[in-house]
Design a protein around this motif. Structure first.
Motif, PDB file in Angstrom:
ATOM      1  N   SER A  44     -15.615   3.610  33.747  1.00 37.85           N
ATOM      2  CA  SER A  44     -14.908   3.503  32.396  1.00 37.85           C
ATOM      3  C   SER A  44     -14.924   2.146  32.002  1.00 37.85           C
ATOM      4  O   SER A  44     -14.584   1.121  32.671  1.00 37.85           O
ATOM      5  CB  SER A  44     -13.705   4.153  32.281  1.00 37.85           C
ATOM      6  N   GLU A  45     -15.272   1.934  30.573  1.00 40.70           N
ATOM      7  CA  GLU A  45     -15.215   0.667  30.135  1.00 40.70           C
ATOM      8  C   GLU A  45     -13.797   0.407  29.414  1.00 40.70           C
ATOM      9  O   GLU A  45     -13.590  -0.522  28.751  1.00 40.70           O
ATOM     10  CB  GLU A  45     -16.349   0.361  29.270  1.00 40.70           C
ATOM     11  N   GLU A  46     -12.932   1.206  29.551  1.00 38.56           N
ATOM     12  CA  GLU A  46     -11.478   1.094  29.439  1.00 38.56           C
ATOM     13  C   GLU A  46     -10.837   1.213  30.680  1.00 38.56           C
ATOM     14  O   GLU A  46     -11.306   1.454  31.678  1.00 38.56           O
ATOM     15  CB  GLU A  46     -11.107   2.267  28.479  1.00 38.56           C
ATOM     16  N   PHE A  47      -9.494   0.579  30.468  1.00 37.95           N
ATOM     17  CA  PHE A  47      -8.546   0.938  31.659  1.00 37.95           C
ATOM     18  C   PHE A  47      -7.317   1.455  31.097  1.00 37.95           C
ATOM     19  O   PHE A  47      -6.514   0.799  30.427  1.00 37.95           O
ATOM     20  CB  PHE A  47      -8.322  -0.752  32.125  1.00 37.95           C
ATOM     21  N   ASN A  48      -6.878   2.492  31.699  1.00 36.06           N
ATOM     22  CA  ASN A  48      -5.699   3.447  31.238  1.00 36.06           C
ATOM     23  C   ASN A  48      -5.576   4.424  32.366  1.00 36.06           C
ATOM     24  O   ASN A  48      -6.403   4.617  33.442  1.00 36.06           O
ATOM     25  CB  ASN A  48      -6.070   4.065  30.064  1.00 36.06           C
ATOM     26  N   LEU A  49      -4.427   5.083  32.120  1.00 34.70           N
ATOM     27  CA  LEU A  49      -4.179   6.311  33.237  1.00 34.70           C
ATOM     28  C   LEU A  49      -5.108   7.046  33.309  1.00 34.70           C
ATOM     29  O   LEU A  49      -5.703   7.712  34.415  1.00 34.70           O
ATOM     30  CB  LEU A  49      -2.825   6.966  32.810  1.00 34.70           C
ATOM     31  N   ALA A  50      -5.973   7.714  32.478  1.00 34.41           N
ATOM     32  CA  ALA A  50      -7.039   8.577  32.453  1.00 34.41           C
ATOM     33  C   ALA A  50      -8.207   8.169  33.341  1.00 34.41           C
ATOM     34  O   ALA A  50      -8.596   8.944  34.208  1.00 34.41           O
ATOM     35  CB  ALA A  50      -7.601   8.802  31.103  1.00 34.41           C
ATOM     36  N   ASP A  65     -11.360   6.680  15.780  1.00 38.16           N
ATOM     37  CA  ASP A  65     -11.006   7.322  16.895  1.00 38.16           C
ATOM     38  C   ASP A  65      -9.579   8.308  16.706  1.00 38.16           C
ATOM     39  O   ASP A  65      -8.934   7.806  16.201  1.00 38.16           O
ATOM     40  CB  ASP A  65     -10.862   6.475  18.172  1.00 38.16           C
ATOM     41  N   LEU A  66      -9.893   9.398  17.173  1.00 45.08           N
ATOM     42  CA  LEU A  66      -8.512  10.211  17.069  1.00 45.08           C
ATOM     43  C   LEU A  66      -7.287   9.692  17.591  1.00 45.08           C
ATOM     44  O   LEU A  66      -6.085   9.936  17.136  1.00 45.08           O
ATOM     45  CB  LEU A  66      -8.829  11.793  17.721  1.00 45.08           C
ATOM     46  N   VAL A  67      -7.234   8.980  18.614  1.00 48.15           N
ATOM     47  CA  VAL A  67      -6.276   8.471  19.430  1.00 48.15           C
ATOM     48  C   VAL A  67      -5.816   7.073  18.812  1.00 48.15           C
ATOM     49  O   VAL A  67      -5.155   6.468  19.872  1.00 48.15           O
ATOM     50  CB  VAL A  67      -6.211   8.516  20.857  1.00 48.15           C
ATOM     51  N   SER A  68      -6.846   6.254  18.177  1.00 50.71           N
ATOM     52  CA  SER A  68      -6.479   4.964  17.763  1.00 50.71           C
ATOM     53  C   SER A  68      -6.237   4.602  16.648  1.00 50.71           C
ATOM     54  O   SER A  68      -5.967   5.780  15.862  1.00 50.71           O
ATOM     55  CB  SER A  68      -7.927   4.297  18.360  1.00 50.71           C
ATOM     56  N   VAL A 101       1.344  10.644  27.549  1.00 52.84           N
ATOM     57  CA  VAL A 101       2.415   9.904  27.165  1.00 52.84           C
ATOM     58  C   VAL A 101       1.960   8.564  26.915  1.00 52.84           C
ATOM     59  O   VAL A 101       2.521   7.728  26.141  1.00 52.84           O
ATOM     60  CB  VAL A 101       3.518   9.813  28.334  1.00 52.84           C
ATOM     61  N   GLU A 102       1.069   8.078  27.690  1.00 58.16           N
ATOM     62  CA  GLU A 102       0.395   6.538  27.619  1.00 58.16           C
ATOM     63  C   GLU A 102      -0.455   6.727  26.174  1.00 58.16           C
ATOM     64  O   GLU A 102      -0.301   5.831  25.549  1.00 58.16           O
ATOM     65  CB  GLU A 102      -0.629   6.351  28.564  1.00 58.16           C
ATOM     66  N   ILE A 103      -1.025   7.680  25.732  1.00 55.50           N
ATOM     67  CA  ILE A 103      -1.918   7.711  24.523  1.00 55.50           C
ATOM     68  C   ILE A 103      -0.609   7.674  23.401  1.00 55.50           C
ATOM     69  O   ILE A 103      -0.857   6.721  22.336  1.00 55.50           O
ATOM     70  CB  ILE A 103      -2.560   9.085  24.406  1.00 55.50           C
ATOM     71  N   LEU A 104       0.382   8.403  23.386  1.00 55.53           N
ATOM     72  CA  LEU A 104       1.317   8.419  22.292  1.00 55.53           C
ATOM     73  C   LEU A 104       2.246   6.951  22.238  1.00 55.53           C
ATOM     74  O   LEU A 104       2.390   6.556  21.320  1.00 55.53           O
ATOM     75  CB  LEU A 104       2.601   9.516  22.695  1.00 55.53           C
ATOM     76  N   VAL A 121       3.040   1.912  19.798  1.00 56.96           N
ATOM     77  CA  VAL A 121       3.118   0.370  19.542  1.00 56.96           C
ATOM     78  C   VAL A 121       2.012  -0.244  19.114  1.00 56.96           C
ATOM     79  O   VAL A 121       1.710  -1.633  19.069  1.00 56.96           O
ATOM     80  CB  VAL A 121       3.421  -0.250  21.189  1.00 56.96           C
ATOM     81  N   LYS A 122       0.970   0.571  18.547  1.00 51.82           N
ATOM     82  CA  LYS A 122      -0.032   0.041  17.920  1.00 51.82           C
ATOM     83  C   LYS A 122      -0.923  -0.716  18.612  1.00 51.82           C
ATOM     84  O   LYS A 122      -1.374  -1.587  18.088  1.00 51.82           O
ATOM     85  CB  LYS A 122       0.168  -0.779  16.398  1.00 51.82           C
ATOM     86  N   ASN A 123      -1.182  -0.285  20.005  1.00 50.52           N
ATOM     87  CA  ASN A 123      -1.921  -0.988  21.032  1.00 50.52           C
ATOM     88  C   ASN A 123      -2.856   0.109  21.794  1.00 50.52           C
ATOM     89  O   ASN A 123      -2.334   0.279  23.073  1.00 50.52           O
ATOM     90  CB  ASN A 123      -1.186  -1.862  21.740  1.00 50.52           C
ATOM     91  N   GLN A 124      -3.632   0.756  21.064  1.00 48.29           N
ATOM     92  CA  GLN A 124      -4.108   1.876  21.795  1.00 48.29           C
ATOM     93  C   GLN A 124      -5.099   1.609  22.947  1.00 48.29           C
ATOM     94  O   GLN A 124      -5.869   0.542  22.530  1.00 48.29           O
ATOM     95  CB  GLN A 124      -5.082   2.878  20.713  1.00 48.29           C
ATOM     96  N   LYS A 125      -5.173   2.041  24.206  1.00 45.22           N
ATOM     97  CA  LYS A 125      -6.039   1.835  25.131  1.00 45.22           C
ATOM     98  C   LYS A 125      -7.084   2.928  25.478  1.00 45.22           C
ATOM     99  O   LYS A 125      -7.547   2.880  26.602  1.00 45.22           O
ATOM    100  CB  LYS A 125      -5.214   1.202  26.384  1.00 45.22           C
ATOM    101  N   HIS A 126      -6.951   3.984  24.527  1.00 44.58           N
ATOM    102  CA  HIS A 126      -8.092   4.983  24.871  1.00 44.58           C
ATOM    103  C   HIS A 126      -8.910   5.284  23.582  1.00 44.58           C
ATOM    104  O   HIS A 126      -8.604   4.906  22.542  1.00 44.58           O
ATOM    105  CB  HIS A 126      -6.701   6.465  24.923  1.00 44.58           C
ATOM    106  N   ASN A 127     -10.036   5.808  23.937  1.00 43.85           N
ATOM    107  CA  ASN A 127     -10.759   6.540  22.861  1.00 43.85           C
ATOM    108  C   ASN A 127     -11.180   7.862  23.429  1.00 43.85           C
ATOM    109  O   ASN A 127     -11.132   8.150  24.387  1.00 43.85           O
ATOM    110  CB  ASN A 127     -12.089   5.535  22.456  1.00 43.85           C
ATOM    111  N   VAL A 128     -11.348   8.787  22.413  1.00 45.37           N
ATOM    112  CA  VAL A 128     -11.293  10.140  22.700  1.00 45.37           C
ATOM    113  C   VAL A 128     -12.600  10.526  23.838  1.00 45.37           C
ATOM    114  O   VAL A 128     -12.087  11.045  24.833  1.00 45.37           O
ATOM    115  CB  VAL A 128     -11.645  11.085  21.452  1.00 45.37           C
TER     116      VAL A 128
END
Length: 422
Positions: A117-123, A419-422, A21-24, A29-36
């Motif tokens: 992780s160098e990202e910050f997201n639910l994953a 990236d597939l999700v960005s 859901v967060e990825i979608l 909103v064109k503000n992706q916080k994930h990479n595959v």
């Protein structure tokens, strides 16, 4: 452990669903916080953690029932009050355990995976440890034991308390008004995961932020200081099993290499990051100096390879869910073997994600071993009893694993792609 496995059978798809859901939402909103690759690594880390915990692979130094039996001075009669007291006691213990993990070298090893992780997201919330092999947490629940909080109440509330820490690992929720003074919010936890000098080791609370305010570890998120994520000694791998023991390995190396016998002993209990002077000079370790200007870990990958990594994650998750579903029928020896397959699988495909040349051998060996087990037992841990021809589909998966390891090592041209999700 069977009841815990049953809970995980339902909790795992729920949390993965929220990640999707967060990825979608990020895409919308064109503000992706994930990479595959980072997300695959995070979710894979979560799988290793729940498999390890479901098997009870921990050495309990002292148990809560033991403390309750010997320390209880009171017995709380009121039903609602005991649950409130227990939850507060768990959160208080969680704060100090968290603080211990951030401030002592040895204990940082069991927590570094969560910050890697160098990202910050639910994953990244699912980056949980497998290196926490010593069960000392009950010692932090002495206040609950003294107050006579029943073991059953702690057992029920502990996973609820843990799961309640998931939601605030997101960048899509801003500050939350008056709630910022009561509970841990996404804004506060962004600070906690940041490596900016203003934010390091701050906001250690888990549900209530009152402990941070009481004990001097609270820090508000500042507009002029955007959080930068990761660890100052970057993991530089997608392999969660390696990340779990990287810091411990460095401690062991430093303890062996230093000529100072006092340092050999005290390195384990010194503040996180402390190293003996002689090895610090002779064996420097990469540390991020400028948190606003460092290259995130991102080996070159093709779109096809990202899809393959997702395939491996999905298949591993499905196999794990079957393990939980058939937990009682498989038997403990079988569960250990099943768990080993999952661990080796995650080690294999995340090493392949790192583009390590030796990953192909891991993939080929685990694929052949899986096929051999199916051939020798004519099944995959009883899967055919639930899914006709299920073991044949698992065999196909192992064949794909063998050829995938070979293809992505020797034949694929690794090209940078969006990236597939960005």
């Amino acid at each position: 452990m069977e009841s815990y496995a049953t809970a995980l059978l339902y909790a795992t798809p729920f949390f993965i669903g929220l990640v999707l859901v967060e990825i979608l939402y990020g895409r919308f909103v064109k503000n992706q916080k994930h990479n595959v690759m980072d997300t695959v690594s995070s979710l894979s880390s979560g799988l290793t953690n729940v498999v390890k915990d479901s098997l009870g692979l921990v050495l309990i130094l002292v148990s809560y029932p033991f403390l309750l039996e010997h320390l209880a001075l009171l017995e709380i009669k009121s039903t609602w009050l005991v649950w409130v007291v227990a939850f507060i006691a768990l959160d208080f213990a969680g704060y100090w355990n968290h603080r211990l993990s951030h401030h002592i070298n040895f204990f940082w090893n069991q927590h570094v995976i969560h910050h890697s992780s160098e990202e910050f997201n639910l994953a990244c919330a699912l980056r949980q440890p497998i290196s926490n092999l010593l069960g000392y947490y009950a010692l932090l629940l002495i206040p609950a034991a003294v107050l006579g909080v029943p073991e059953k109440v702690i057992a029920i509330l502990a996973p609820i308390h843990l799961f309640a820490q998931f939601w605030y690992h997101t960048q899509h929720i801003g500050k939350m008004g008056w709630l910022e003074y009561v509970i841990v919010t996404p804004s506060q936890h962004r600070v906690h995961h940041a490596i900016n000098k203003e934010y390091i080791d701050k906001n250690l609370g888990q549900i209530f932020c009152v402990w941070d305010r009481m004990f001097g570890t609270f820090q508000e998120e500042l507009d002029e200081v955007p959080p930068q994520y990761g660890v100052l000694k970057p993991a530089e791998t997608w392999n969660p099993i390696i990340i779990n023991f990287q810091h411990l390995w460095r401690l062991m190396q430093d303890a062996w290499r230093t000529r100072n016998y006092l340092d050999k002993m005290r390195i384990w209990f010194m503040p996180t990051g402390w190293r003996p002077k002689d090895v610090k000079i002779k064996y420097p370790v990469k540390i991020i100096e400028n948190v606003y200007n460092f290259k995130k870990y991102q080996p070159e990958t093709s779109t096809v390879f990202k899809g393959y990594a997702l395939f491996q994650l999905i298949m591993t998750t499905m196999l794990m869910l079957f393990m939980f579903y058939n937990y009682s029928e498989i038997g403990f020896d079988g569960l250990l073997l099943f768990g080993a397959y999952i661990f080796v699988g995650i080690y294999g495909y995340t090493t392949l994600m790192d583009r390590k040349s030796y990953a192909v051998w891991i993939e080929v060996i685990r694929g052949v071993a899986g096929l051999a087990l199916i051939y020798l037992t004519s099944d995959w841990f009883g899967l055919d009893g639930f899914l006709p021809l299920g073991s044949y589909w698992v065999a196909v998966y192992f064949l794909i694993t063998i050829f995938g390891g070979i293809y992505f090592t020797f034949f694929e041209k690794s090209l940078i792609s969006p990236d597939l999700v960005s």
